[in-house]
Design a protein around this motif. Structure first.
Motif, PDB file in Angstrom:
ATOM      1  N   MET A   1       0.833  -1.207   0.000  1.00 38.60           N
ATOM      2  CA  MET A   1       0.000   0.000   0.000  1.00 38.60           C
ATOM      3  C   MET A   1       0.863   1.250   0.000  1.00 38.60           C
ATOM      4  O   MET A   1       0.574   2.228  -0.701  1.00 38.60           O
ATOM      5  N   ALA A   2       1.940   1.230   0.789  1.00 37.60           N
ATOM      6  CA  ALA A   2       2.841   2.378   0.839  1.00 37.60           C
ATOM      7  C   ALA A   2       3.534   2.586  -0.508  1.00 37.60           C
ATOM      8  O   ALA A   2       3.694   3.718  -0.970  1.00 37.60           O
ATOM      9  N   VAL A   3       3.941   1.496  -1.143  1.00 38.90           N
ATOM     10  CA  VAL A   3       4.574   1.573  -2.464  1.00 38.90           C
ATOM     11  C   VAL A   3       3.602   2.153  -3.487  1.00 38.90           C
ATOM     12  O   VAL A   3       3.963   3.039  -4.281  1.00 38.90           O
TER      13      VAL A   3
ATOM     14  N   ILE B   1       8.770   6.213   5.444  1.00 40.57           N
ATOM     15  CA  ILE B   1       7.948   7.119   6.249  1.00 40.57           C
ATOM     16  C   ILE B   1       6.957   6.322   7.090  1.00 40.57           C
ATOM     17  O   ILE B   1       6.705   6.635   8.257  1.00 40.57           O
ATOM     18  N   ASP B   2       6.414   5.259   6.509  1.00 41.14           N
ATOM     19  CA  ASP B   2       5.473   4.411   7.244  1.00 41.14           C
ATOM     20  C   ASP B   2       6.150   3.722   8.417  1.00 41.14           C
ATOM     21  O   ASP B   2       5.566   3.589   9.499  1.00 41.14           O
ATOM     22  N   VAL B   3       7.381   3.284   8.233  1.00 42.67           N
ATOM     23  CA  VAL B   3       8.128   2.668   9.339  1.00 42.67           C
ATOM     24  C   VAL B   3       8.332   3.670  10.470  1.00 42.67           C
ATOM     25  O   VAL B   3       8.160   3.343  11.648  1.00 42.67           O
TER      26      VAL B   3
ATOM     27  N   GLY C   1       0.327  11.002   7.001  1.00 34.89           N
ATOM     28  CA  GLY C   1       0.155  12.334   6.437  1.00 34.89           C
ATOM     29  C   GLY C   1       0.710  13.435   7.325  1.00 34.89           C
ATOM     30  O   GLY C   1       1.159  14.472   6.829  1.00 34.89           O
ATOM     31  N   ALA C   2       0.684  13.217   8.645  1.00 35.58           N
ATOM     32  CA  ALA C   2       1.238  14.215   9.560  1.00 35.58           C
ATOM     33  C   ALA C   2       2.751  14.320   9.389  1.00 35.58           C
ATOM     34  O   ALA C   2       3.328  15.414   9.431  1.00 35.58           O
ATOM     35  N   ILE C   3       3.405  13.177   9.180  1.00 36.68           N
ATOM     36  CA  ILE C   3       4.860  13.171   9.012  1.00 36.68           C
ATOM     37  C   ILE C   3       5.249  13.819   7.687  1.00 36.68           C
ATOM     38  O   ILE C   3       6.182  14.641   7.621  1.00 36.68           O
ATOM     39  N   THR C   4       4.546  13.462   6.596  1.00 32.16           N
ATOM     40  CA  THR C   4       4.880  14.066   5.302  1.00 32.16           C
ATOM     41  C   THR C   4       4.599  15.569   5.299  1.00 32.16           C
ATOM     42  O   THR C   4       5.300  16.337   4.632  1.00 32.16           O
ATOM     43  N   ALA C   5       3.590  15.992   6.069  1.00 37.78           N
ATOM     44  CA  ALA C   5       3.307  17.432   6.174  1.00 37.78           C
ATOM     45  C   ALA C   5       4.437  18.153   6.896  1.00 37.78           C
ATOM     46  O   ALA C   5       4.833  19.268   6.504  1.00 37.78           O
TER      47      ALA C   5
END
Length: 328
Positions: free
Chosen positions: A64-66, A293-295, A308-312
């Motif tokens: 899903m992340a990929v 990022i998911d890890v 989404g909070a991390i990518t923001a």
């Protein structure tokens, strides 16, 4: 000069391969049981628990992340060429806001199953993209590309307000939607992967095959027409493919911002503007970036942070860096 460029290109490819391998190992190994479960699965000695954790939870989550990373990054790269704006991203068509309304509506109506959420989010996103294009491509506008961009902003604002109203009136049952709005790969289902994977592969193949056209489009509609491209037809096809890729991603993982800016621009710095190189390298980086990022989201707290909070948090400073870099 050519040898020097080939050497740099080789180093970039090697780094991307290493990053993707690292992302795969971390995604499948981090968590309960650690790498012991992963080693047992690889060697064929895994019990039911190890098999379920690695193959039924971690592997779908990684995929899903990929899918999300590749779809959003490639779409961002295409939108930047279409709008000739380096700060454009996949959500400029209002797709994210449209999908959010669909997902929130499925909960408000009490039909919140995996299939209803994906279906309603997916189709509401596609309808939103169609409405945005219909408004923006009106003959009333002299610059239709710019009009599509503004129409997307207006429609996205309206649907964001509508989602907020749905959350307000269904507050007790909307906690899942709120977490989904911040982007997450938690509770992955194989059905989600099977739904998204063929759409993603088809969309990415189209963008890769037409990557030369993106170079021409970046130089302006007149130049693209002069080299034999049917600009109007290609614009329609490009928007349709990007809408399909983005809506599919939002339907399975929620709204994950800035990926379509961070990844393409990172590779643009490394490999340049030519889309025959930029687009595949962008996809290749994204398939490592998003799982990593998911890890981070999984190990940052005792629970789990929204992706989404991390990518923001990463995207905000990166956005400012791009602004300052262009102003120099």
């Amino acid at each position: 000069m050519t040898n020097s460029f080939d050497f740099v290109k080789g180093k970039v490819v090697a780094a991307l391969l290493a990053l993707n391998l690292l992302a795969l190992l971390l995604s499948l190994g981090v968590g309960s049981g650690g790498y012991t479960y992963l080693f047992q699965v690889i060697t064929g000695n895994a019990d039911e628990t190890a098999t379920k954790i690695v193959l039924s939870y971690r592997l779908p989550r990684y995929l899903m992340a990929v899918i999300a990373g590749a779809s959003l990054s490639a779409s961002g790269c295409a939108m930047q060429a279409l709008f000739r704006n380096p700060l454009a991203e996949p959500y400029v068509l209002g797709v994210a806001s449209g999908a959010s309304v669909g997902a929130a509506l499925s909960v408000a109506l009490g039909i919140e199953t995996i299939y209803s959420r994906i279906g309603m989010a997916f189709f509401s996103a596609l309808i939103t993209a169609y409405v945005v294009y219909l408004i923006g491509s009106s003959s009333k506008f002299r610059d239709q590309t710019y009009a599509i961009l503004l129409a997307g902003v207006a429609i996205a604002s309206f649907f964001s307000g509508l989602t907020s109203v749905l959350i307000y009136f269904s507050a007790q049952s909307m906690h899942k939607v709120i977490f989904w709005l911040m982007g997450s790969f938690s509770n992955p289902f194989v059905e989600e992967v099977l739904f998204a994977l063929p759409i993603t592969i088809a969309g990415l193949l189209y963008l890769l095959i037409t990557s030369w056209n993106l170079n021409a489009l970046l130089l302006g509609d007149e130049h693209a027409a002069a080299v034999g491209i049917n600009v109007e037809s290609f614009r329609k096809s490009l928007i349709a493919v990007v809408a399909l890729l983005t809506s599919t991603t939002v339907a399975i993982s929620g709204v994950i911002g800035f990926v379509g800016i961070i990844v393409p621009h990172t590779m643009r710095i490394l490999v340049g503007e030519e889309h025959q190189k930029l687009l595949p390298s962008t996809i290749f980086l994204s398939t490592a970036f998003m799982p990593l990022i998911d890890v981070v989201a999984r190990i940052s707290t005792s629970g789990e942070l929204p992706v989404g909070a991390i990518t923001a948090m990463l995207g905000g400073p990166f956005f400012l860096y791009l602004l300052m870099r262009r102003s120099v």
